[in-house]
Design a protein around this motif. Structure first.
Motif, PDB file in Angstrom:
ATOM      1  N   LEU A 111       0.384  -1.444   0.128  1.00 15.00           N
ATOM      2  CA  LEU A 111       0.457   0.006   0.122  1.00 15.00           C
ATOM      3  C   LEU A 111       0.604   1.304  -0.045  1.00 15.00           C
ATOM      4  N   SER A 112       2.135   1.100   0.702  1.00 13.82           N
ATOM      5  CA  SER A 112       2.478   2.258   0.768  1.00 13.82           C
ATOM      6  C   SER A 112       3.415   2.679  -0.960  1.00 13.82           C
ATOM      7  N   SER A 113       3.475   1.582  -1.360  1.00 14.46           N
ATOM      8  CA  SER A 113       4.129   1.996  -3.481  1.00 14.46           C
ATOM      9  C   SER A 113       2.932   3.141  -4.219  1.00 14.46           C
ATOM     10  N   PHE A 114       1.339   2.326  -3.119  1.00 19.47           N
ATOM     11  CA  PHE A 114       0.293   2.700  -3.947  1.00 19.47           C
ATOM     12  C   PHE A 114       0.752   4.469  -4.082  1.00 19.47           C
ATOM     13  N   ILE A 115       0.730   4.523  -2.506  1.00 20.60           N
ATOM     14  CA  ILE A 115       0.023   5.684  -1.635  1.00 20.60           C
ATOM     15  C   ILE A 115       1.356   6.960  -2.645  1.00 20.60           C
ATOM     16  N   LEU A 116       2.805   6.580  -2.527  1.00 16.83           N
ATOM     17  CA  LEU A 116       3.740   6.831  -3.103  1.00 16.83           C
ATOM     18  C   LEU A 116       2.969   7.391  -4.252  1.00 16.83           C
ATOM     19  N   ARG A 117       2.305   6.501  -5.871  1.00 13.99           N
ATOM     20  CA  ARG A 117       2.350   6.398  -6.759  1.00 13.99           C
ATOM     21  C   ARG A 117       1.468   7.919  -7.116  1.00 13.99           C
ATOM     22  N   SER A 118      -0.155   7.856  -6.050  1.00  8.53           N
ATOM     23  CA  SER A 118      -1.087   8.732  -5.893  1.00  8.53           C
ATOM     24  C   SER A 118      -0.322   9.800  -5.534  1.00  8.53           C
ATOM     25  N   ARG A 119       0.716  10.285  -5.186  1.00  7.98           N
ATOM     26  CA  ARG A 119       0.799  11.906  -4.993  1.00  7.98           C
ATOM     27  C   ARG A 119       1.654  11.874  -6.449  1.00  7.98           C
ATOM     28  N   ILE A 151      14.995   4.910 -10.214  1.00  9.02           N
ATOM     29  CA  ILE A 151      15.550   5.107  -9.374  1.00  9.02           C
ATOM     30  C   ILE A 151      15.763   3.886  -8.429  1.00  9.02           C
ATOM     31  N   ASP A 152      14.760   3.525  -8.054  1.00 11.76           N
ATOM     32  CA  ASP A 152      13.980   2.196  -7.511  1.00 11.76           C
ATOM     33  C   ASP A 152      14.467   1.433  -7.471  1.00 11.76           C
ATOM     34  N   TRP A 184      17.857  -3.547  -0.846  1.00 11.54           N
ATOM     35  CA  TRP A 184      17.023  -2.622  -1.153  1.00 11.54           C
ATOM     36  C   TRP A 184      15.958  -3.018  -1.593  1.00 11.54           C
ATOM     37  N   SER A 185      14.677  -3.131  -1.524  1.00 16.43           N
ATOM     38  CA  SER A 185      13.827  -3.764  -1.916  1.00 16.43           C
ATOM     39  C   SER A 185      12.850  -2.327  -2.776  1.00 16.43           C
ATOM     40  N   PRO A 186      12.901  -2.999  -4.349  1.00 20.11           N
ATOM     41  CA  PRO A 186      12.003  -1.790  -5.751  1.00 20.11           C
ATOM     42  C   PRO A 186      10.736  -2.321  -5.530  1.00 20.11           C
ATOM     43  N   ARG A 187      10.035  -1.441  -4.818  1.00 15.11           N
ATOM     44  CA  ARG A 187       8.475  -2.304  -4.650  1.00 15.11           C
ATOM     45  C   ARG A 187       8.374  -1.190  -5.435  1.00 15.11           C
ATOM     46  N   LEU A 188       8.804   0.012  -6.447  1.00 12.65           N
ATOM     47  CA  LEU A 188       7.605   1.021  -7.273  1.00 12.65           C
ATOM     48  C   LEU A 188       7.993   0.342  -8.778  1.00 12.65           C
ATOM     49  N   SER A 189       8.426  -0.378  -8.513  1.00 12.09           N
ATOM     50  CA  SER A 189       9.143  -1.089 -10.523  1.00 12.09           C
ATOM     51  C   SER A 189       7.500  -1.701 -10.709  1.00 12.09           C
ATOM     52  N   CYS A 190       6.840  -2.448  -9.559  1.00 12.82           N
ATOM     53  CA  CYS A 190       5.936  -2.954 -10.339  1.00 12.82           C
ATOM     54  C   CYS A 190       4.927  -1.897 -11.656  1.00 12.82           C
ATOM     55  N   TYR A 191       4.988  -0.648 -10.733  1.00 11.15           N
ATOM     56  CA  TYR A 191       4.412  -0.060 -12.312  1.00 11.15           C
ATOM     57  C   TYR A 191       5.597   0.753 -13.444  1.00 11.15           C
ATOM     58  N   SER A 192       6.308   0.454 -13.748  1.00 16.09           N
ATOM     59  CA  SER A 192       7.709   0.187 -14.449  1.00 16.09           C
ATOM     60  C   SER A 192       6.708  -0.239 -16.151  1.00 16.09           C
ATOM     61  N   ARG A 193       6.497   1.022 -16.937  1.00 16.43           N
ATOM     62  CA  ARG A 193       5.908   1.076 -18.358  1.00 16.43           C
ATOM     63  C   ARG A 193       7.224   0.193 -19.043  1.00 16.43           C
ATOM     64  N   ILE A 194       8.618   0.214 -18.462  1.00 13.76           N
ATOM     65  CA  ILE A 194       9.768  -0.451 -18.658  1.00 13.76           C
ATOM     66  C   ILE A 194       9.676  -2.132 -18.866  1.00 13.76           C
ATOM     67  N   TYR A 217       7.146  -7.510  -8.600  1.00 14.01           N
ATOM     68  CA  TYR A 217       8.468  -6.348  -8.836  1.00 14.01           C
ATOM     69  C   TYR A 217       8.776  -5.866 -10.476  1.00 14.01           C
ATOM     70  N   ASN A 218       8.667  -7.263 -11.499  1.00 13.30           N
ATOM     71  CA  ASN A 218       9.116  -7.031 -12.724  1.00 13.30           C
ATOM     72  C   ASN A 218      10.916  -6.366 -12.848  1.00 13.30           C
ATOM     73  N   ILE A 219      11.173  -7.290 -12.077  1.00 18.12           N
ATOM     74  CA  ILE A 219      12.606  -7.064 -12.130  1.00 18.12           C
ATOM     75  C   ILE A 219      13.625  -7.904 -12.813  1.00 18.12           C
ATOM     76  N   ASP A 220      14.460  -7.674 -13.610  1.00 17.30           N
ATOM     77  CA  ASP A 220      15.794  -9.194 -14.355  1.00 17.30           C
ATOM     78  C   ASP A 220      16.459  -9.104 -14.017  1.00 17.30           C
ATOM     79  N   ASN A 221      17.211 -10.073 -13.056  1.00 18.84           N
ATOM     80  CA  ASN A 221      18.281 -10.759 -13.156  1.00 18.84           C
ATOM     81  C   ASN A 221      19.419  -9.136 -13.178  1.00 18.84           C
TER      82      ASN A 221
END
Length: 480
Positions: free
Chosen positions: A366-374, A388-389, A403-413, A462-466
């Motif tokens: 939820l914390s990532s969703f709140i950051l994205r909403s802002r 950068i995340d 470092w947990s990349p919690r915003l990566s799920c919102y990436s369009r790349i 997470y949408n994170i690659d090796n």
């Protein structure tokens, strides 16, 4: 389409014929003004034999078509004007009468040609008037431009359009933070490269810390079952303060050739300990009641890191992510120093567990969703914050922090972010390699290969690659 021709301003020049070099100087000035579009009326050109010179002078001074009267004030002019002698004396009588009776105080421009005791030498009737100082031949061109602007009513700096009153004046609901009075002088110091910039930076962030303390929940608020509503509301109230902090960081990084890593680290360390003071705990299974501050610091660290990346301050970015941050503790000394991840990438229990369960929400974090909403602000797009995340995650693998990349799920790349795409350039890699603390492409690839950590962020969320799919021979320094 032809431009409409601007009407030439018409001026009259009053001056003394003595000494001869003064007369020549005035005629040279009149000649240049006339050639550059100013219609000059001067006795040498316009007063013919048989004309009444006093009538001519009076007409020129009082003529409404004459927009400016230049009073060329050399020693001889001042003496004759004060003693009311000769043509200059007659003109001064006419001019002084016109000055004191006219509402237009800008028509008469003293042109200063001589000094008296180091000060401009002016006739008594205009001694308090602001003039154009043309005493120094080395500054003639600068003063000539000033004179031309006065004649044409084109000041070098015009009055800006009248804006609207700030919202903190007109809107009673707007929160004005105590940092505002620190922000304005700091901004000016940064832009002007003043030597006290670093001191003002520290002063500003000390005030920011005090402001964050004022946002803590009271004991009564902590007892409420919906205390998490207050946490979210307080975080939203900190939005304008976030924008102010981001502007400070952006100006500081952009305007400083040598960004001070130690200064930024001390600022981050100070704010970390404000958070410690707020929570007043180190480890606890209970929710943190002030996690809006933790989320604010997480957001601030992301924005600072993204700005350093954007402005290619790679060595500074490396410094702030690899340093160990000192945290005040009443416990043993071995936990007093923590990584940037433990300091600014915390798992927020009150939001991600308590609030999610209480409201039956379907958010993994939820914390990532709140950051994205802002969302992002003027200086950065949210895509840059997502990037950068993820980069911080990869840097964590290299330098040993989680470092947990919690915003990566919102990436369009999908995986390869712009920074890593640009790493294909040899020129860009040579600039960016300092971020990874390597000297060559081979060294970086070996570093990536030696990382044995299992990628537990490779899920769909997470949408994170090796890391080896990112930092390999096909993606680094392959084009000129």
């Amino acid at each position: 389409m032809s431009e409409e021709k601007t009407a030439s301003p018409k001026i009259f020049i009053s001056y003394s014929w003595k000494p001869e070099e003064n007369k020549e100087w005035v005629l040279d000035l009149a000649d240049r003004l006339h050639r550059e579009g100013v219609h000059v009326i001067i006795d040498e050109w316009d007063l013919a034999k048989g004309h009444d010179k006093y009538s001519f002078m009076e007409k020129m001074v009082n003529d409404p078509e004459i927009c400016k009267v230049l009073l060329i004030c050399n020693d001889d002019y001042v003496i004759k004007a004060n003693n009311r002698k000769g043509g200059v004396g007659e003109e001064s009588l006419i001019v002084s009468k016109e000055i004191y009776s006219s509402a237009d105080q800008t028509k008469f421009i003293p042109v200063i040609r001589s000094s008296k005791d180091g000060s401009p030498n002016l006739p008594t009737f205009i001694h308090s008037r602001i003039g154009v100082d043309m005493r120094d031949p080395d500054k003639f061109e600068e003063r000539y431009e000033e004179l031309m602007r006065d004649i044409n009513n084109k000041p070098k700096r015009s009055r800006p359009p009248l804006g609207q009153l700030p919202s903190y004046i007109t809107d009673d609901s707007v929160i004005v933070y105590s940092t505002a009075h620190k922000f304005r002088p700091l901004k000016e110091a940064i832009v002007s490269s003043k030597p006290n910039t670093n001191a003002l930076m520290k002063d500003y962030f000390r005030e920011l810390g005090e402001t964050l303390l004022s946002f803590s929940l009271s004991n009564e608020e902590k007892e409420k079952p919906d205390f998490d509503d207050i946490v979210v509301d307080r975080f939203n109230q900190l939005g304008p303060l976030r924008d102010e902090v981001v502007e400070v960081f952006s100006l500081y990084i952009n305007y400083n050739k040598d960004v001070d890593s130690d200064l930024l680290i001390s600022i981050l360390e100070h704010l970390l300990n404000i958070e410690v003071k707020l929570n007043n705990i180190i480890y606890s299974s209970a929710p943190y009641y002030n996690e809006h501050i933790s989320l604010f610091l997480n957001e601030m660290f992301l924005y600072l890191s993204a700005l350093l990346l954007k402005y290619e301050r790679y060595s500074v970015l490396k410094d702030i992510v690899t340093t160990s941050y000192w945290r005040e503790s009443e416990y043993s000394a071995d936990i007093n120093y923590i990584s940037c991840a433990k300091a600014f990438n915390k798992y927020l229990q009150s939001l991600n567990e308590y609030r999610t369960k209480r409201l039956d929400l379907r958010h993994y974090f939820l914390s990532s969703f709140i950051l994205r909403s802002r969302n992002a602000n003027t200086y950065l797009k949210f895509d840059e914050i997502i990037e950068i995340d993820s980069i911080l995650y990869y840097l964590g693998l290299i330098y040993g922090f989680d470092w947990s990349p919690r915003l990566s799920c919102y990436s369009r790349i999908r995986f390869l972010y712009p920074f890593f795409q640009k790493m294909k350039s040899k020129r860009f890699f040579n600039k960016a390699k300092t971020l990874f603390d390597v000297e060559s492409k081979t060294e970086l690839i070996e570093k990536a290969k030696n990382i044995k950590t299992e990628n537990h962020y490779s899920s769909y969320y997470y949408n994170i690659d090796n890391i080896n799919n990112i930092l390999n021979d096909n993606n680094i320094a392959i084009v000129n």
